[in-house]
Design a protein around this motif. Structure first.
Motif, PDB file in Angstrom:
ATOM      1  N   ARG A 258       0.847  -1.204   0.000  1.00 41.92           N
ATOM      2  CA  ARG A 258       0.000   0.000   0.000  1.00 41.92           C
ATOM      3  C   ARG A 258       0.874   1.243   0.000  1.00 41.92           C
ATOM      4  O   ARG A 258       1.826   1.339   0.773  1.00 41.92           O
ATOM      5  CB  ARG A 258      -0.904  -0.036   1.235  1.00 41.92           C
ATOM      6  CG  ARG A 258      -1.939   1.031   1.330  1.00 41.92           C
ATOM      7  CD  ARG A 258      -2.886   1.057   0.183  1.00 41.92           C
ATOM      8  NE  ARG A 258      -3.722  -0.135   0.051  1.00 41.92           N
ATOM      9  CZ  ARG A 258      -4.317  -0.504  -1.092  1.00 41.92           C
ATOM     10  NH1 ARG A 258      -4.153   0.201  -2.194  1.00 41.92           N
ATOM     11  NH2 ARG A 258      -5.060  -1.584  -1.131  1.00 41.92           N
ATOM     12  N   SER A 277      -4.980   2.295   6.384  1.00 48.20           N
ATOM     13  CA  SER A 277      -4.041   1.183   6.576  1.00 48.20           C
ATOM     14  C   SER A 277      -3.193   1.466   7.808  1.00 48.20           C
ATOM     15  O   SER A 277      -2.526   2.495   7.896  1.00 48.20           O
ATOM     16  CB  SER A 277      -3.139   1.064   5.334  1.00 48.20           C
ATOM     17  OG  SER A 277      -1.949   0.379   5.645  1.00 48.20           O
ATOM     18  N   LEU A 279      -0.605   0.002   8.622  1.00 47.92           N
ATOM     19  CA  LEU A 279       0.797  -0.024   8.202  1.00 47.92           C
ATOM     20  C   LEU A 279       1.240   1.382   7.775  1.00 47.92           C
ATOM     21  O   LEU A 279       2.278   1.892   8.212  1.00 47.92           O
ATOM     22  CB  LEU A 279       0.918  -1.013   7.047  1.00 47.92           C
ATOM     23  CG  LEU A 279       2.242  -1.237   6.353  1.00 47.92           C
ATOM     24  CD1 LEU A 279       2.214  -2.579   5.668  1.00 47.92           C
ATOM     25  CD2 LEU A 279       2.612  -0.171   5.358  1.00 47.92           C
ATOM     26  N   TYR A 338      -2.273  -9.834  -5.118  1.00 52.03           N
ATOM     27  CA  TYR A 338      -2.862  -9.062  -4.016  1.00 52.03           C
ATOM     28  C   TYR A 338      -4.169  -9.687  -3.526  1.00 52.03           C
ATOM     29  O   TYR A 338      -4.276 -10.105  -2.369  1.00 52.03           O
ATOM     30  CB  TYR A 338      -3.071  -7.610  -4.477  1.00 52.03           C
ATOM     31  CG  TYR A 338      -3.857  -6.754  -3.498  1.00 52.03           C
ATOM     32  CD1 TYR A 338      -3.263  -6.277  -2.333  1.00 52.03           C
ATOM     33  CD2 TYR A 338      -5.192  -6.435  -3.743  1.00 52.03           C
ATOM     34  CE1 TYR A 338      -3.987  -5.502  -1.432  1.00 52.03           C
ATOM     35  CE2 TYR A 338      -5.919  -5.657  -2.854  1.00 52.03           C
ATOM     36  CZ  TYR A 338      -5.315  -5.200  -1.698  1.00 52.03           C
ATOM     37  OH  TYR A 338      -6.030  -4.439  -0.806  1.00 52.03           O
ATOM     38  N   ASP A 393       5.186  -6.475   5.708  1.00 54.71           N
ATOM     39  CA  ASP A 393       3.966  -7.281   5.641  1.00 54.71           C
ATOM     40  C   ASP A 393       3.959  -8.517   4.744  1.00 54.71           C
ATOM     41  O   ASP A 393       4.931  -8.817   4.047  1.00 54.71           O
ATOM     42  CB  ASP A 393       2.781  -6.374   5.310  1.00 54.71           C
ATOM     43  CG  ASP A 393       1.659  -6.597   6.316  1.00 54.71           C
ATOM     44  OD1 ASP A 393       1.742  -7.579   7.066  1.00 54.71           O
ATOM     45  OD2 ASP A 393       0.705  -5.799   6.351  1.00 54.71           O
ATOM     46  N   ARG A 529     -11.608  -0.728   8.605  1.00 58.47           N
ATOM     47  CA  ARG A 529     -11.904  -1.146   7.242  1.00 58.47           C
ATOM     48  C   ARG A 529     -13.008  -2.179   7.348  1.00 58.47           C
ATOM     49  O   ARG A 529     -13.144  -2.861   8.374  1.00 58.47           O
ATOM     50  CB  ARG A 529     -10.670  -1.804   6.608  1.00 58.47           C
ATOM     51  CG  ARG A 529      -9.561  -0.872   6.261  1.00 58.47           C
ATOM     52  CD  ARG A 529      -8.389  -1.615   5.637  1.00 58.47           C
ATOM     53  NE  ARG A 529      -7.884  -2.660   6.515  1.00 58.47           N
ATOM     54  CZ  ARG A 529      -8.081  -3.964   6.347  1.00 58.47           C
ATOM     55  NH1 ARG A 529      -8.771  -4.410   5.325  1.00 58.47           N
ATOM     56  NH2 ARG A 529      -7.577  -4.845   7.190  1.00 58.47           N
ATOM     57  N   ARG A 567     -11.007  -4.211  -0.033  1.00 59.00           N
ATOM     58  CA  ARG A 567     -10.906  -5.490  -0.759  1.00 59.00           C
ATOM     59  C   ARG A 567     -12.293  -5.990  -1.189  1.00 59.00           C
ATOM     60  O   ARG A 567     -12.607  -7.185  -1.118  1.00 59.00           O
ATOM     61  CB  ARG A 567     -10.221  -6.539   0.115  1.00 59.00           C
ATOM     62  CG  ARG A 567      -8.894  -6.027   0.658  1.00 59.00           C
ATOM     63  CD  ARG A 567      -8.294  -6.919   1.697  1.00 59.00           C
ATOM     64  NE  ARG A 567      -7.228  -6.215   2.414  1.00 59.00           N
ATOM     65  CZ  ARG A 567      -6.661  -6.624   3.534  1.00 59.00           C
ATOM     66  NH1 ARG A 567      -7.042  -7.761   4.086  1.00 59.00           N
ATOM     67  NH2 ARG A 567      -5.721  -5.932   4.113  1.00 59.00           N
TER      68      ARG A 567
HETATM   69  C1  G6P Z   1      -3.640  -4.349   7.234  1.00 59.79           C
HETATM   70  C2  G6P Z   1      -2.374  -4.828   6.585  1.00 59.79           C
HETATM   71  C3  G6P Z   1      -1.728  -3.741   5.779  1.00 59.79           C
HETATM   72  C4  G6P Z   1      -2.714  -3.157   4.827  1.00 59.79           C
HETATM   73  C5  G6P Z   1      -3.962  -2.707   5.547  1.00 59.79           C
HETATM   74  C6  G6P Z   1      -5.007  -2.194   4.601  1.00 59.79           C
HETATM   75  O1  G6P Z   1      -3.363  -3.410   8.182  1.00 59.79           O
HETATM   76  O2  G6P Z   1      -1.499  -5.288   7.567  1.00 59.79           O
HETATM   77  O3  G6P Z   1      -0.640  -4.237   5.072  1.00 59.79           O
HETATM   78  O4  G6P Z   1      -2.176  -2.069   4.131  1.00 59.79           O
HETATM   79  O5  G6P Z   1      -4.489  -3.809   6.261  1.00 59.79           O
HETATM   80  O6  G6P Z   1      -5.306  -3.155   3.652  1.00 59.79           O
HETATM   81  P1  G6P Z   1      -5.118  -2.896   2.118  1.00 59.79           P
HETATM   82  O7  G6P Z   1      -5.259  -4.234   1.496  1.00 59.79           O
HETATM   83  O8  G6P Z   1      -6.193  -1.944   1.745  1.00 59.79           O
HETATM   84  O9  G6P Z   1      -3.780  -2.289   1.920  1.00 59.79           O
END
Ligand code: G6P
Length: 735
Positions: A258, A277, A279, A338, A393, A529, A567
């Motif tokens: 991301r 996120s 992260l 992904y 990650d 999310r 997602r």
């Molecule tokens: C979690 C994962 C991250 C990711 C985030 C959002 O926190 O550990 O790596 O970025 O979810 O998910 P996405 O798939 O939208 O990046």
């Protein structure tokens, strides 16, 4: 050895003291005992002689007497005294300075102790039998030197005996103690090992000790190592300073799927979006502080338009401090790498949410290819042979190995932001060995909790040939060693989103007006999310349980749930959205009245400032993930509450529950329990709320994101220094 000394020293001191006190007593006893013998012996001698003695002894009688006593080696001499105390006769051995005893014998005899140059003597005087008045005294002079000798021997024997006794006593005490300790340690170990199995409770003698140890271990899980107790205020500046001093010239390259800034085309205009996120929330302030380059998937609709010919764009847009390098992926790659392998395979594999992972060979091929694409980009961007590569990650399990092949001297820190499953779970992954060995090319591999580190080590143990050092938490495969450590991730402190926020009353007013809430309503907030691991439908059911069991909250409580779409093309994500919406609708239909609804669900992305305002307006924040590596929403809520108010309800299955101990900890599978926790939070006194919030704020302030990065960088610096030391000199000799 220390234990032996601990027992031996006091025992030796006690026995030494007894010996010191007892030996003169012993000598005295021996002295009195033998003197009594000499006196009895003298009496016997006199009794055997007395019949042959008369008052006036002739020369012959005396000569006979002397010859009779010659055989007695302890008798020095004999003599005759007149009743007036005149020595009239004496044998040859009579000591010259000695006269007659001064005092007439009591009841016919007298014993007097004396001392000559040669040693101690005893004189025994006996009245001689006579027909008339007493005709005088017979005096024996006894040599007592043998008693002195025997006293000395007795003293020596006493000391020797006590020394022997002390040695035996110490040996026996140490032996018994060692055996007892060994038994206790074994029993406690077994007790601790059996705790997972309720059928094998520890024996009653050690049950309370085992309980205490378990409590300490539980308490310790949320605490830090002693070295971390040294308090440093971790800020962007201290992190920069650390980089400069400990990792001079280190080139920082961050890699994640991301991207931190997404350029989107909205009606022909470019809009910048910050993604939902954890992260990105955590890594962005770090990269701002450290500078360098961040390599990520360019996923925005206007991303290509915003980069230069090297696919670089300087960010943050308002005050650039690092470079974002975008990687372009085809739709097939995004689909396979992904959505497929990462989010339908590894994500459900690592989260216990009872969603079956899907592993498709075609997805794996894309995953390998995309990992290679990112690894090549890292190598191409590196200007030095030993950059500091921060791999983020589960999207990039193979990147460390691929980078290591081209940059053997790189320091690779990989952080796994989600939980790591136990070996049984992990074993279902068809590419488990590839994933493990890919990760083990990292110099450091970090997880949020010790528990996940242990799961990882157990998985490595099960599936790879390698050396695991559990004491130092390292895995060695071939020539490379990886440090496996917990680094609980955190957030920026103070939170950047706080800048420009109205005060608490202002935030509350704005939010209540926006959502048309009446003033007497107590507000709970949920932000995540739209992910099935977050437990959103269960949280709604907990609201239903609250209203069923505590009807006083009907019309007076509202849960505002923000759920950023995520997602959404995956079936499991669509299903959780539908379920959450259905559950919310049913509960609102059941309890809603007069324009009031217990649940407001808003499925759209909110930016950090909007979320901060919501946190500040709320009475409660509800984080009830079914499973979560850390969960930064919990920490963001705490950071937003600079008024020290607000209650956090937190899932025990989120890593954050190991640190935010003052939250109301809940089991997200226990709907009634969660409903009760919401009731407890709503009923809590303001003092209680403040006490809890203050402690949580201290925790997040101290262990902030700079601390997280600082610890990893310090470990990396140590590894680099060690490698420098071990590097051979030009002549081939190690330094
Ligand atoms: C979690 C994962 C991250 C990711 C985030 C959002 O926190 O550990 O790596 O970025 O979810 O998910 P996405 O798939 O939208 O990046």
């Amino acid at each position: 050895m220390r234990m032996t000394l601990r027992f031996a020293l006091p025992l030796l001191l006690i026995l030494g003291g007894i010996t010191w006190a007892a030996s003169p007593l012993m000598a005295n006893l021996v002295d009195r005992w033998f003197r009594g013998d000499v006196e009895s012996h003298a009496q016997l001698l006199f009794d055997s002689l007395k019949d042959s003695l008369t008052g006036d002894l002739t020369e012959d009688q005396i000569a006979t007497l002397i010859s009779r006593i010659n055989g007695d080696k302890h008798l020095l001499a004999l003599g005759l005294c007149t009743p007036e105390g005149q020595l009239t006769r004496r044998s040859a051995g009579w000591p010259p300075p000695l006269g007659c005893p001064a005092t007439p014998p009591d009841r016919g005899r007298a014993f007097t102790k004396g001392r000559l140059k040669s040693g101690p003597i005893l004189t025994s005087a006996f009245a001689l039998p006579s027909q008339g008045p007493t005709s005088g005294y017979l005096v024996f002079v006894h040599d007592l030197r043998f008693i002195d000798d025997r006293s000395r021997w007795a003293e020596a024997y006493t000391v020797g005996l006590f020394a022997l006794l002390a040695t035996v006593a110490v040996a026996v005490a140490v032996l018994i103690t060692r055996l007892t300790m060994r038994g206790w340690v074994k029993a406690v170990r077994e007790g601790l090992a059996n705790t997972a199995d309720a059928r094998l409770p520890p024996s009653p003698e050690i049950a309370s000790l085992v309980g205490d140890v378990q409590k300490m271990l539980r308490d310790g899980e949320g605490q830090r190592e002693p070295s971390e107790m040294i308090r440093v205020d971790w800020t962007a500046d201290s992190l920069k300073h650390l980089l400069k001093t400990e990792l001079p010239d280190a080139e920082v390259i961050v890699v994640s799927n991301r991207e931190p800034y997404i350029h989107n085309d909205v009606d022909g205009e470019i809009r910048i979006q910050r993604p939902a996120s954890g992260l990105v929330t955590a890594l962005e302030p770090i990269t701002r502080a450290c500078g360098g380059i961040w390599i990520a998937h360019g996923s925005g609709s206007a991303d290509r338009r915003s980069v230069d010919e090297k696919d670089h764009v300087a960010v943050p847009p308002d005050a650039p401090s690092y470079v974002l390098r975008r990687i372009w992926l085809t739709d097939e790659e995004v689909e396979g790498y992904y959505f497929g392998l990462a989010n339908e395979g590894l994500w459900p594999l690592c989260h216990i949410a009872f969603i079956r992972p899907a592993f498709r060979a075609a997805d794996w091929q894309h995953y390998v290819a995309v990992n290679r694409k990112f690894a090549d980009a890292i190598v191409a961007e590196a200007k030095s042979p030993n950059p500091l590569v921060l791999v983020q990650d589960y999207h990039f399990a193979l990147v460390p190995k691929m980078v290591r092949e081209s940059l053997p001297d790189a320091t690779i820190i990989t952080f796994w932001h989600i939980p790591w499953p136990n070996p049984e779970m992990f074993s279902i992954c068809p590419w488990r060995e590839e994933i493990l060995s890919g990760l083990l090319s990292s110099s450091i591999l970090g997880f949020h909790t010790q528990f996940h580190c242990i799961n990882f080590l157990d998985s490595v143990d099960r599936f790879l040939e390698c050396h695991i050092d559990r004491e130092h938490s390292t895995v060695t495969t071939g020539a490379s060693t990886t440090l496996i450590r917990p680094y609980p991730i955190s957030i920026e402190w103070p939170a950047a989103a706080l800048a420009g926020q109205p005060d608490i009353a202002g935030c509350r007013k704005a939010v209540y007006a926006k959502f048309n809430l009446s003033e007497d309503i107590r507000l709970a907030i949920g932000v995540e999310r739209f992910d099935y691991t977050k437990g959103i439908p269960d949280r709604f059911r907990a609201v239903e349980s609250l209203l069923e069991n505590h009807p006083e909250w009907i019309g007076r409580f509202c849960l505002l749930q923000i759920a950023a779409p995520s997602r959404a093309q995956l079936a499991a994500y669509q299903a959780v959205q539908v379920e959450a919406q259905d559950v919310a609708r049913a509960i609102n239909d059941r309890f809603g009245r007069d324009g009031w609804q217990p649940i407001i669900l808003i499925a759209r992305h909110h930016d950090a400032a909007e979320i901060c305002t919501l946190f500040r307006a709320a009475d409660l924040c509800v984080v009830t993930s079914l499973h979560d590596g850390m969960n930064l929403v919990a920490k963001e809520f705490v950071a937003a509450r600079d008024d020290d108010d607000g209650v956090l309800i937190l899932s025990t299955f989120a890593g954050a529950s190991r640190e935010l101990l003052e939250a109301l900890i809940v089991n997200p599978y226990d709907i009634r329990g969660m409903g009760e926790a919401i009731h407890q939070g709503l009923s809590m006194s303001s003092d209680q709320r403040r006490d809890r919030m203050r402690l949580m704020r201290e925790m997040v302030a101290e262990y902030n994101i700079y601390f997280w990065a600082g610890r990893m960088l310090m470990d990396a610096a140590r590894i680099r220094k060690r490698q420098g030391i071990e590097k051979p000199l030009d002549n081939g000799e190690p330094i």
